[in-house]
Design a protein around this motif. Structure first.
Motif, PDB file in Angstrom:
ATOM      1  N   PRO A   3       2.790  -7.469  -4.234  1.00  0.00           N
ATOM      2  CA  PRO A   3       1.385  -7.106  -4.027  1.00  0.00           C
ATOM      3  C   PRO A   3       0.952  -7.340  -2.578  1.00  0.00           C
ATOM      4  N   ASP A   4       0.011  -6.555  -2.117  1.00  0.00           N
ATOM      5  CA  ASP A   4      -0.462  -6.710  -0.739  1.00  0.00           C
ATOM      6  C   ASP A   4      -1.002  -8.107  -0.469  1.00  0.00           C
ATOM      7  N   ASP A   5      -1.630  -8.726  -1.469  1.00  0.00           N
ATOM      8  CA  ASP A   5      -2.137 -10.090  -1.280  1.00  0.00           C
ATOM      9  C   ASP A   5      -1.008 -11.048  -0.921  1.00  0.00           C
ATOM     10  N   VAL A   6       0.155 -10.849  -1.525  1.00  0.00           N
ATOM     11  CA  VAL A   6       1.316 -11.692  -1.243  1.00  0.00           C
ATOM     12  C   VAL A   6       1.906 -11.346   0.121  1.00  0.00           C
ATOM     13  N   ILE A   7       2.031 -10.054   0.402  1.00  0.00           N
ATOM     14  CA  ILE A   7       2.597  -9.613   1.683  1.00  0.00           C
ATOM     15  C   ILE A   7       1.781 -10.168   2.853  1.00  0.00           C
ATOM     16  N   LYS A   8       0.458 -10.098   2.748  1.00  0.00           N
ATOM     17  CA  LYS A   8      -0.409 -10.552   3.844  1.00  0.00           C
ATOM     18  C   LYS A   8      -0.256 -12.042   4.114  1.00  0.00           C
ATOM     19  N   PHE A   9      -0.096 -12.842   3.053  1.00  0.00           N
ATOM     20  CA  PHE A   9      -0.020 -14.289   3.221  1.00  0.00           C
ATOM     21  C   PHE A   9       1.377 -14.792   3.532  1.00  0.00           C
ATOM     22  N   TYR A  10       2.392 -14.175   2.916  1.00  0.00           N
ATOM     23  CA  TYR A  10       3.734 -14.756   2.970  1.00  0.00           C
ATOM     24  C   TYR A  10       4.775 -13.891   3.674  1.00  0.00           C
ATOM     25  N   GLU A  11       4.448 -12.635   3.962  1.00  0.00           N
ATOM     26  CA  GLU A  11       5.406 -11.764   4.664  1.00  0.00           C
ATOM     27  C   GLU A  11       4.738 -11.185   5.907  1.00  0.00           C
ATOM     28  N   ASN A  12       4.231 -12.078   6.694  1.00  0.00           N
ATOM     29  CA  ASN A  12       3.476 -11.710   7.892  1.00  0.00           C
ATOM     30  C   ASN A  12       4.273 -10.766   8.793  1.00  0.00           C
ATOM     31  N   LYS A  13       3.583  -9.709   9.236  1.00  0.00           N
ATOM     32  CA  LYS A  13       4.135  -8.726  10.180  1.00  0.00           C
ATOM     33  C   LYS A  13       5.178  -7.803   9.553  1.00  0.00           C
ATOM     34  N   THR A  14       5.295  -7.819   8.229  1.00  0.00           N
ATOM     35  CA  THR A  14       6.136  -6.824   7.569  1.00  0.00           C
ATOM     36  C   THR A  14       5.253  -5.662   7.105  1.00  0.00           C
ATOM     37  N   PRO A  15       5.828  -4.495   6.855  1.00  0.00           N
ATOM     38  CA  PRO A  15       5.022  -3.339   6.423  1.00  0.00           C
ATOM     39  C   PRO A  15       4.247  -3.610   5.137  1.00  0.00           C
ATOM     40  N   SER A  16       3.081  -3.013   5.053  1.00  0.00           N
ATOM     41  CA  SER A  16       2.234  -3.151   3.871  1.00  0.00           C
ATOM     42  C   SER A  16       2.878  -2.479   2.660  1.00  0.00           C
ATOM     43  N   LEU A  17       2.304  -2.748   1.497  1.00  0.00           N
ATOM     44  CA  LEU A  17       2.779  -2.086   0.282  1.00  0.00           C
ATOM     45  C   LEU A  17       2.651  -0.577   0.410  1.00  0.00           C
ATOM     46  N   ASP A  18       1.551  -0.098   0.950  1.00  0.00           N
ATOM     47  CA  ASP A  18       1.354   1.354   1.097  1.00  0.00           C
ATOM     48  C   ASP A  18       2.437   1.980   1.963  1.00  0.00           C
ATOM     49  N   LEU A  19       2.798   1.319   3.054  1.00  0.00           N
ATOM     50  CA  LEU A  19       3.835   1.863   3.937  1.00  0.00           C
ATOM     51  C   LEU A  19       5.200   1.878   3.241  1.00  0.00           C
ATOM     52  N   ARG A  20       5.485   0.847   2.481  1.00  0.00           N
ATOM     53  CA  ARG A  20       6.769   0.810   1.761  1.00  0.00           C
ATOM     54  C   ARG A  20       6.810   1.904   0.690  1.00  0.00           C
ATOM     55  N   LEU A  21       5.692   2.083  -0.015  1.00  0.00           N
ATOM     56  CA  LEU A  21       5.651   3.132  -1.039  1.00  0.00           C
ATOM     57  C   LEU A  21       5.785   4.517  -0.408  1.00  0.00           C
ATOM     58  N   LYS A  22       5.180   4.702   0.746  1.00  0.00           N
ATOM     59  CA  LYS A  22       5.301   5.976   1.463  1.00  0.00           C
ATOM     60  C   LYS A  22       6.765   6.252   1.805  1.00  0.00           C
ATOM     61  N   ASP A  23       7.472   5.209   2.211  1.00  0.00           N
ATOM     62  CA  ASP A  23       8.893   5.329   2.540  1.00  0.00           C
ATOM     63  C   ASP A  23       9.710   5.704   1.305  1.00  0.00           C
ATOM     64  N   ILE A  24       9.418   5.042   0.196  1.00  0.00           N
ATOM     65  CA  ILE A  24      10.153   5.325  -1.042  1.00  0.00           C
ATOM     66  C   ILE A  24       9.899   6.759  -1.494  1.00  0.00           C
ATOM     67  N   LYS A  25       8.656   7.206  -1.382  1.00  0.00           N
ATOM     68  CA  LYS A  25       8.340   8.587  -1.767  1.00  0.00           C
ATOM     69  C   LYS A  25       9.102   9.580  -0.892  1.00  0.00           C
ATOM     70  N   ALA A  26       9.276   9.253   0.372  1.00  0.00           N
ATOM     71  CA  ALA A  26      10.050  10.126   1.261  1.00  0.00           C
ATOM     72  C   ALA A  26      11.499  10.204   0.796  1.00  0.00           C
ATOM     73  N   ALA A  27      12.044   9.065   0.361  1.00  0.00           N
ATOM     74  CA  ALA A  27      13.419   9.050  -0.148  1.00  0.00           C
ATOM     75  C   ALA A  27      13.509   9.843  -1.456  1.00  0.00           C
ATOM     76  N   GLN A  28      12.548   9.647  -2.332  1.00  0.00           N
ATOM     77  CA  GLN A  28      12.558  10.362  -3.607  1.00  0.00           C
ATOM     78  C   GLN A  28      12.381  11.864  -3.411  1.00  0.00           C
ATOM     79  N   SER A  29      11.660  12.249  -2.378  1.00  0.00           N
ATOM     80  CA  SER A  29      11.454  13.681  -2.120  1.00  0.00           C
ATOM     81  C   SER A  29      12.763  14.384  -1.790  1.00  0.00           C
TER      82      SER A  29
END
Length: 216
Positions: A87-113
Motif C-alpha cells: 500500500p502507498d501508506d507503507v511505501i511512503k513510510f518504509y520504502e522512501n524514494k522508491t516508486p509509488s504504487l501507481d507507478l509500479r502498477l503502470k509498469d505492470i500494465k505495460a508488461a501485461q500489454s
C-alpha cells in the motif's frame, strides 16, 4: 548496495549446473537489478542468456518502474517478471524514494500489454494503523488496475529479519515506527507475534479476486 559485476562467471556456473537438470534462480535476491538497469544493462544480458539456455528459469523481481528499459526486447517464457507491491501508506513510510504504487502498477500494465504473465509479491507485510482497511483497499486497487488473467501467481510474505539486523536498526533508530508493534523471535528470525493472522487476512482478500492455487 551491492552489484555483482562478474556476470560471465555467473553464466559459466549456470552452464555447468544446467547440463543435466533445470534450475530456478532469483536474480534479485541481493540487488534489484531492474532498478539499476540504466547503469548496468544486466537485465538485458540475463534475458539474452535465458533465450539460449532453456534449463534455467530466472525471476527478476523489482520495486522499480523501469520496465521501459527492457520493453523493446523479446522476453522468453523462462523469465519471470515480478513486482513487489505494498500500500502507498507503507511505501511512503518504509520504502522512501522508491516508486509509488501507481507507478509500479503502470509498469505492470505495460508488461501485461505485451502479453506477459507477471508475478506479484506482497512482501513484507508491514503492520500499520488501520491495517485491514489499508490492505483491503490496496488489493482492490491492484485488481481494478491489472488484468488478473495475466497474473501468473502472487506470493505473500510476512515481515521477518534476523536478530542481528533488528539490533542494528534499533541502534540506528530506536524510535522507528517499525518497532511500534510486538515482535517475537522464531528460530533466529524476528517477526510480528501475529504474523500468521496478518498473512491469512491478505490471502482471504486476494481469494476474492484470484484463484487460491495462484497464491502462495
Amino acid at each position: 548496495m551491492v552489484i555483482f559485476v562478474n556476470i560471465e562467471d555467473f553464466f559459466r556456473a549456470i552452464d555447468e549446473e544446467t547440463k543435466d537438470k533445470k534450475i530456478y534462480v532469483a536474480l534479485s535476491y541481493d540487488s534489484d537489478i531492474l532498478a539499476f538497469e540504466g547503469l548496468t544493462g544486466f537485465c538485458n544480458d540475463y534475458i539474452d542468456y535465458a533465450k539460449k539456455n532453456k534449463n534455467v528459469l530466472f525471476e527478476i523481481r523489482t520495486k522499480s518502474s523501469n520496465f521501459n528499459l527492457i520493453s523493446q526486447i523479446d522476453i522468453p517464457q523462462n523469465i519471470i517478471l515480478a513486482w513487489t507491491l505494498l500500500p502507498d501508506d507503507v511505501i511512503k513510510f518504509y520504502e522512501n524514494k522508491t516508486p509509488s504504487l501507481d507507478l509500479r502498477l503502470k509498469d505492470i500494465k505495460a508488461a501485461q500489454s505485451k502479453g506477459l504473465r507477471v508475478r506479484l509479491s506482497i512482501e513484507p507485510i508491514i503492520k500499520v494503523r488501520n491495517f485491514e482497511k489499508i490492505y483491503k483497499d490496496f488489493i482492490e486497487k491492484v485488481f481494478k488496475e491489472l488484468d488478473k488473467n495475466l497474473i501468473r501467481d502472487i506470493n505473500v510474505g510476512a515481515f521477518r529479519m534476523s536478530k542481528e539486523h533488528i539490533k542494528r536498526i534499533r541502534k540506528l533508530n530506536p524510535y522507528s515506527k517499525i518497532f511500534s508493534y510486538k515482535f517475537v523471535n522464531k528460530e533466529g528470525y524476528v517477526s510480528y507475534d501475529d504474523e500468521e493472522n496478518l498473512r491469512e487476512f491478505i490471502i482471504s482478500e486476494l481469494k476474492k479476486y484470484i484463484e487460491e492455487e495462484k497464491i502462495y
